[in-house]
Scaffold this active site. Structure first.
Site, PDB file in Angstrom:
ATOM      1  CG  HIS A 310       6.803  -0.046  -0.375  1.00 24.05           C
ATOM      2  ND1 HIS A 310       7.159  -1.337  -0.656  1.00 24.05           N
ATOM      3  CD2 HIS A 310       6.309   0.489  -1.510  1.00 24.05           C
ATOM      4  CE1 HIS A 310       6.907  -1.569  -1.928  1.00 24.05           C
ATOM      5  NE2 HIS A 310       6.384  -0.489  -2.470  1.00 24.05           N
ATOM      6  CG  ASP A 368       2.839   6.868  -5.186  1.00 18.00           C
ATOM      7  OD1 ASP A 368       3.048   7.128  -6.372  1.00 18.00           O
ATOM      8  OD2 ASP A 368       2.397   5.782  -4.791  1.00 18.00           O
TER       9      ASP A 368
HETATM   10  N1  CMC Z   1       0.739   6.069   7.872  1.00 16.99           N
HETATM   11  C1  CMC Z   1       0.554   5.613   9.120  1.00 16.99           C
HETATM   12  N2  CMC Z   1       0.732   4.338   9.493  1.00 16.99           N
HETATM   13  C2  CMC Z   1       1.135   3.477   8.549  1.00 16.99           C
HETATM   14  C3  CMC Z   1       1.373   3.880   7.220  1.00 16.99           C
HETATM   15  C4  CMC Z   1       1.164   5.232   6.901  1.00 16.99           C
HETATM   16  N3  CMC Z   1       1.361   5.678   5.656  1.00 16.99           N
HETATM   17  N4  CMC Z   1       1.757   2.818   6.491  1.00 16.99           N
HETATM   18  C5  CMC Z   1       1.762   1.772   7.324  1.00 16.99           C
HETATM   19  N5  CMC Z   1       1.401   2.170   8.576  1.00 16.99           N
HETATM   20  C6  CMC Z   1       1.312   1.342   9.786  1.00 16.99           C
HETATM   21  C7  CMC Z   1       0.103   0.416   9.701  1.00 16.99           C
HETATM   22  O1  CMC Z   1      -1.038   1.014  10.298  1.00 16.99           O
HETATM   23  C8  CMC Z   1       0.594  -0.782  10.461  1.00 16.99           C
HETATM   24  O2  CMC Z   1       0.487  -0.515  11.833  1.00 16.99           O
HETATM   25  P1  CMC Z   1       0.144  -1.718  12.887  1.00 16.99           P
HETATM   26  O3  CMC Z   1       1.292  -2.670  12.778  1.00 16.99           O
HETATM   27  O4  CMC Z   1       0.033  -1.022  14.185  1.00 16.99           O
HETATM   28  O5  CMC Z   1      -1.138  -2.313  12.389  1.00 16.99           O
HETATM   29  C9  CMC Z   1       2.081  -0.849  10.125  1.00 16.99           C
HETATM   30  O6  CMC Z   1       2.459   0.482   9.789  1.00 16.99           O
HETATM   31  C10 CMC Z   1       2.381  -1.775   8.967  1.00 16.99           C
HETATM   32  O7  CMC Z   1       1.637  -1.330   7.862  1.00 16.99           O
HETATM   33  P2  CMC Z   1       0.703  -2.242   6.977  1.00 16.99           P
HETATM   34  O8  CMC Z   1      -0.514  -1.448   6.567  1.00 16.99           O
HETATM   35  O9  CMC Z   1       0.458  -3.554   7.643  1.00 16.99           O
HETATM   36  O10 CMC Z   1       1.659  -2.423   5.743  1.00 16.99           O
HETATM   37  P3  CMC Z   1       1.262  -2.963   4.339  1.00 16.99           P
HETATM   38  O11 CMC Z   1       2.476  -3.552   3.791  1.00 16.99           O
HETATM   39  O12 CMC Z   1       0.059  -3.840   4.401  1.00 16.99           O
HETATM   40  O13 CMC Z   1       0.831  -1.650   3.518  1.00 16.99           O
HETATM   41  C11 CMC Z   1       1.009   0.355   2.276  1.00 16.99           C
HETATM   42  C12 CMC Z   1       1.724  -0.901   2.751  1.00 16.99           C
HETATM   43  C13 CMC Z   1       1.858   1.052   1.219  1.00 16.99           C
HETATM   44  C14 CMC Z   1      -0.335  -0.021   1.628  1.00 16.99           C
HETATM   45  C15 CMC Z   1       0.791   1.296   3.493  1.00 16.99           C
HETATM   46  O14 CMC Z   1       2.023   1.671   4.025  1.00 16.99           O
HETATM   47  C16 CMC Z   1      -0.011   2.535   3.096  1.00 16.99           C
HETATM   48  O15 CMC Z   1      -1.251   2.479   3.036  1.00 16.99           O
HETATM   49  N6  CMC Z   1       0.680   3.687   2.832  1.00 16.99           N
HETATM   50  C17 CMC Z   1       0.009   4.898   2.385  1.00 16.99           C
HETATM   51  C18 CMC Z   1      -0.397   4.763   0.923  1.00 16.99           C
HETATM   52  C19 CMC Z   1       0.800   4.873  -0.010  1.00 16.99           C
HETATM   53  O16 CMC Z   1       1.631   5.754   0.123  1.00 16.99           O
HETATM   54  N7  CMC Z   1       0.847   3.975  -1.015  1.00 16.99           N
HETATM   55  C20 CMC Z   1       1.898   3.973  -2.049  1.00 16.99           C
HETATM   56  C21 CMC Z   1       2.766   2.769  -1.949  1.00 16.99           C
HETATM   57  S1  CMC Z   1       4.271   2.873  -2.940  1.00 16.99           S
HETATM   58  C22 CMC Z   1       3.769   2.986  -4.568  1.00 16.99           C
HETATM   59  C23 CMC Z   1       2.939   1.861  -5.030  1.00 16.99           C
HETATM   60  O17 CMC Z   1       3.203   0.701  -4.764  1.00 16.99           O
HETATM   61  O18 CMC Z   1       1.984   2.140  -5.734  1.00 16.99           O
END
Ligand code: CMC
Length: 454
Positions: A310, A368
């Site tokens: 998140h 989720d």
């Molecule tokens: N699995 C593997 N690696 C992950 C995940 C994951 N679910 N989430 C984040 N990371 C890694 C990401 O690759 C990054 O690595 P690096 O620093 O090496 O590039 C690091 O953790 C930071 O993540 P980010 O993508 O920069 O974080 P963000 O804040 O931009 O994205 C997120 C947040 C929720 C979009 C992402 O964690 C994600 O895609 N999660 C899976 C989808 C999900 O469950 N979404 C529901 C969110 S909660 C309900 C809602 O808001 O709707």
């Protein structure tokens, strides 16, 4: 809105000029650096794609402490609200700033009930979609179309009309979501029954048929209320920010909420619940938990472990804990204690939380991760998961829309950019462009050959 400014930060620019930027105090969480005068004073924009460090607005609705895993709506913890309140109380709280007393609650519920029906022509509108349309596609279109049916809501400079349109949207969302589902099944739509509560009505419109009525079950109604409460608001997430951005131009609230639904649909946001369940289904059909974890860790693979991570929470999402407990309770009470999906999810969570990649990056289950299992237990098909999320989040969307419209300092949202494209260049007449491209290609090829020889 009165803002407390006690500190300032001084920034030294390269031309020896110094500027001072005020720090505005928050009631909870980080204070903010007010950069509104930055461009005027310094000629610089801030650069923050994805808003990693940017507060886009002032709000009194919801607070999240991502480090500690705290979520407050108008100061009340999500745990307390999910345990004690029903969805209508939370809706009132988000919209009006405080929990309602008995009279206020009754009046609010009456107002919402009054608007649960859809214009009869909306039925024909929904029938214009393909049968296999995703309910979210139907919802984006249908909610946008409400603006064509309720023209009196256009004048939202009038506070009464503003309130009516928020009630209308909250009231009609379950009807729209349920009708979208009924249409996909080829079943007749079920009209709302205003003797029922919001949660019961939604369940009935989704699951009843003209030949078999839906019988409410208090366990399921309580779980549905909890599910709606847990999704009701989450401060400036992508869909809520979309609603605010759309609304900042003065667009009508139906169109703004349609924009919010579109943003919610993405798998990184509300679409994640459907993706989590698909993952659990694959594991149930013999895919290996280890393979999902390994793919999520592979920097070459864009795959993310759905339901994990998140932007704000660097700790357990408090909604996920409540959701996990709700799954246990509902499955126990429905006599389905040994649900395979819950067992798989618990194993998957355990594997991820003990893996150094997830520990280092502070990736925990989000709302989720467990919501799909609860929706499954309540009988919802996969295609409706994000639609149920949209029904619940509508309350947050309209509360934020209302807060923004009522802010006298509101401005149209208009971000700036870091431009890295072409500098100004001369226009080339159409007939000369191909010739010019051929010359450039020939020169590039000569240069390339020259390099290869040397
Ligand atoms: N699995 C593997 N690696 C992950 C995940 C994951 N679910 N989430 C984040 N990371 C890694 C990401 O690759 C990054 O690595 P690096 O620093 O090496 O590039 C690091 O953790 C930071 O993540 P980010 O993508 O920069 O974080 P963000 O804040 O931009 O994205 C997120 C947040 C929720 C979009 C992402 O964690 C994600 O895609 N999660 C899976 C989808 C999900 O469950 N979404 C529901 C969110 S909660 C309900 C809602 O808001 O709707």
């Amino acid at each position: 809105m009165d803002k407390k400014v006690n500190k300032k930060i001084e920034i030294s620019l390269s031309n020896n000029k110094k500027i001072q930027l005020p720090i505005i105090e928050s009631t909870e969480g980080p204070d903010v650096l007010d950069v509104r005068a930055l461009y005027k004073e310094s000629g610089y924009f801030t650069f923050d794609p994805g808003y990693l460090s940017t507060g886009s607005c002032e709000s009194k609705i919801t607070f999240i402490d991502g480090g500690k895993g705290i979520l407050l709506h108008r100061g009340y913890t999500i745990e307390d609200l999910a345990k004690h309140a029903d969805f209508m109380e939370v809706a009132y709280l988000l919209l009006h700033g405080d929990l309602p007393n008995i009279k206020e609650k009754e009046k609010f519920e009456k107002n919402i009930r009054y608007h649960t029906m859809l214009h009869e022509q909306m039925k024909t509108f929904i029938q214009g979609f393909r049968r296999d349309a995703h309910p979210m596609a139907v919802m984006v279109g249908t909610v946008g179309a409400l603006s064509a049916f309720y023209r009196d809501s256009e004048d939202f400079s009038n506070s009464r009309q503003r309130l009516i349109s928020t009630h209308r949207i909250i009231a009609k969302m379950p009807t729209i979501a349920a009708w979208a589902y009924k249409y996909s099944l080829g079943q007749p739509v079920i009209y709302p029954n205003n003797k029922l509560t919001y949660a019961e009505n939604f369940m009935r419109m989704t699951f009843a048929t003209p030949c078999e009525d839906y019988v409410s079950n208090p366990v399921i109604t309580k779980a549905m209320n909890q599910l709606l409460i847990l999704h009701a608001d989450h401060e400036q997430n992508a869909s809520t920010s979309t609603v605010r951005l759309a609304g900042s131009s003065g667009a009508n609230p139906f169109a703004c909420v349609a924009a919010g639904i579109a943003s919610l649909w993405g798998p990184a946001h509300g679409g994640a619940n459907e993706a989590v369940m698909n993952m659990l289904l694959k594991i149930k059909r013999n895919a290996k938990i280890k393979d999902f974890i390994n793919r999520a860790k592979d920097p070459e693979d864009p795959f993310k472990l759905m339901g994990f991570g998140h932007r704000v929470y660097k700790n357990y999402d408090p909604r996920a804990s409540v959701m996990r407990d709700a799954c246990h309770n509902v499955l126990n009470e429905l006599g389905r204690k040994n649900n395979p999906f819950l067992a798989i999810a618990l194993d998957l969570e355990d594997a991820a939380l003990n893996d150094s990649y997830f520990i280092k990056k502070k990736l925990y289950p989000n709302v989720d991760f467990y919501s799909g299992i609860l929706l499954w237990a309540l009988g919802f098909p996969l295609s409706m998961y994000t639609a149920v999320f949209a029904v619940a989040r509508t309350v947050g969307w309209v509360a934020h829309w209302k807060e923004m419209i009522e802010d006298p300092t509101r401005k149209i949202s208009r971000p700036r950019q870091l431009y890295t494209g072409h500098k100004k260049r001369d226009y080339i007449e159409l007939d000369k462009r191909q010739k010019r491209k051929s010359i450039i290609k020939a020169i590039s090829s000569i240069i390339k050959k020259g390099y290869q020889k040397s």
